[in-house]
Design a protein around this motif. Structure first.
Motif, PDB file in Angstrom:
ATOM      1  N   LEU A 242       5.137   5.846 -13.359  1.00  0.00           N
ATOM      2  CA  LEU A 242       6.099   6.141 -14.431  1.00  0.00           C
ATOM      3  C   LEU A 242       6.088   7.637 -14.687  1.00  0.00           C
ATOM      4  O   LEU A 242       5.076   8.173 -15.130  1.00  0.00           O
ATOM      5  CB  LEU A 242       5.728   5.379 -15.715  1.00  0.00           C
ATOM      6  N   PRO A 243       7.202   8.356 -14.404  1.00  0.00           N
ATOM      7  CA  PRO A 243       8.426   7.823 -13.798  1.00  0.00           C
ATOM      8  C   PRO A 243       8.219   7.516 -12.323  1.00  0.00           C
ATOM      9  O   PRO A 243       7.305   8.048 -11.683  1.00  0.00           O
ATOM     10  CB  PRO A 243       9.412   8.969 -13.981  1.00  0.00           C
ATOM     11  N   ARG A 244       9.078   6.671 -11.773  1.00  0.00           N
ATOM     12  CA  ARG A 244       8.996   6.284 -10.368  1.00  0.00           C
ATOM     13  C   ARG A 244       9.230   7.505  -9.484  1.00  0.00           C
ATOM     14  O   ARG A 244      10.139   8.284  -9.702  1.00  0.00           O
ATOM     15  CB  ARG A 244      10.028   5.202 -10.076  1.00  0.00           C
TER      16      ARG A 244
ATOM     17  N   GLU B 111      14.599   4.574  -0.652  1.00  0.00           N
ATOM     18  CA  GLU B 111      13.712   5.445   0.120  1.00  0.00           C
ATOM     19  C   GLU B 111      12.550   4.649   0.717  1.00  0.00           C
ATOM     20  O   GLU B 111      12.133   4.886   1.857  1.00  0.00           O
ATOM     21  CB  GLU B 111      13.184   6.571  -0.762  1.00  0.00           C
ATOM     22  N   LEU B 112      12.046   3.705  -0.066  1.00  0.00           N
ATOM     23  CA  LEU B 112      10.974   2.854   0.432  1.00  0.00           C
ATOM     24  C   LEU B 112      11.482   1.986   1.585  1.00  0.00           C
ATOM     25  O   LEU B 112      10.796   1.817   2.599  1.00  0.00           O
ATOM     26  CB  LEU B 112      10.437   1.977  -0.700  1.00  0.00           C
TER      27      LEU B 112
ATOM     28  N   ILE C 210       0.836  -1.201   0.000  1.00  0.00           N
ATOM     29  CA  ILE C 210       0.000   0.000   0.000  1.00  0.00           C
ATOM     30  C   ILE C 210       0.870   1.250   0.000  1.00  0.00           C
ATOM     31  O   ILE C 210       0.640   2.197  -0.768  1.00  0.00           O
ATOM     32  CB  ILE C 210      -0.954   0.002   1.214  1.00  0.00           C
ATOM     33  N   HIS C 211       1.889   1.260   0.849  1.00  0.00           N
ATOM     34  CA  HIS C 211       2.771   2.425   0.918  1.00  0.00           C
ATOM     35  C   HIS C 211       3.514   2.622  -0.397  1.00  0.00           C
ATOM     36  O   HIS C 211       3.694   3.755  -0.855  1.00  0.00           O
ATOM     37  CB  HIS C 211       3.770   2.250   2.064  1.00  0.00           C
ATOM     38  N   ALA C 212       3.934   1.511  -1.019  1.00  0.00           N
ATOM     39  CA  ALA C 212       4.663   1.602  -2.290  1.00  0.00           C
ATOM     40  C   ALA C 212       3.790   2.221  -3.373  1.00  0.00           C
ATOM     41  O   ALA C 212       4.228   3.102  -4.121  1.00  0.00           O
ATOM     42  CB  ALA C 212       5.144   0.217  -2.716  1.00  0.00           C
TER      43      ALA C 212
END
Length: 218
Positions: free
Chosen positions: A175-177, A183-184, A165-167
């Motif tokens: 896109l783009p990331r 950081e994750l 969920i956080h990701a």
């Protein structure tokens, strides 16, 4: 076999709708519900709402013990709601039948709920309840999306679910990331290798318990 139902219910017929009253274009999303001391503590996200009016209305409700602002960002606010949920209600009926509230989104007039019941019989009992109570429920979808032993979150562990969920919300899959793997990983105080493995296992569980389910088993 477990069954999932998506439905809408009038805001004034759902206790969270009665407590979390909003106006205009304001929308509320239930983030999660954490059981503390036998009571479900909802975390709710408020979009485009007037802070003072919303907080005052919620805190004035007789069942509310405390409303805590967890964070605020870009016009959205996340609250923890401590309330007395012991009274007879739609939510207590759902929980009493072994149901799980998977998601909930509310507006001024209606709430959209996604519920998981352990059996079709439990869902039938829930339907009997809201018919007897003359609650105008509109059923959108009913389906069996997962293997019987997948659990309420499609086979995900709590940690995997929280990470995925956080990701998604942080833009990891955009896109783009918008956030890097490191950081994750930092957000969960683990290594980038650990976070990559957690995401891989989580996605694998989702696919195995949803897309790879044999339709004939349903």
């Amino acid at each position: 076999m477990a069954v999932i139902v998506e439905l809408t219910v009038p805001a004034d017929a759902f206790e969270l709708g009665q407590i979390l009253r909003v106006e205009g274009a304001t929308k509320i999303t239930l983030e999660t519900m954490v059981p503390l001391g036998g009571r479900p503590i909802p975390f709710v996200r408020v979009h485009n709402g007037t802070r003072n009016a919303f907080e005052e209305t919620v805190r004035d409700h007789p069942t509310v013990t405390e409303l805590t602002l967890v964070n605020s960002h870009d016009g959205e606010r996340l609250y923890a709601l401590d309330w007395d949920s012991s009274g007879a209600s739609l939510l207590q009926t759902i929980l009493g039948l072994g149901g799980v509230l998977l998601s909930a989104t509310g507006t001024t007039d209606t709430w959209s709920l996604e519920l998981r019941f352990p059996t079709h019989d439990a869902l039938s009992e829930f339907q009997e309840y809201y018919i007897d109570q003359n609650i105008q429920v509109s059923i959108k979808h009913i389906y069996n999306p997962t293997k019987p032993d997948a659990g309420p979150w499609f086979g995900l562990s709590p940690t995997q679910r929280e990470t995925l969920i956080h990701a998604v919300e942080s833009g990891y899959y955009s896109l783009p990331r918008e956030i890097s793997t490191q950081e994750l990983a930092d957000a969960f105080d683990v290594s980038d290798q650990a976070i990559t493995e957690r995401l891989r296992r989580g996605i694998s569980a989702l696919v195995q318990n949803t897309l790879l389910v044999d339709p004939e088993q349903d």
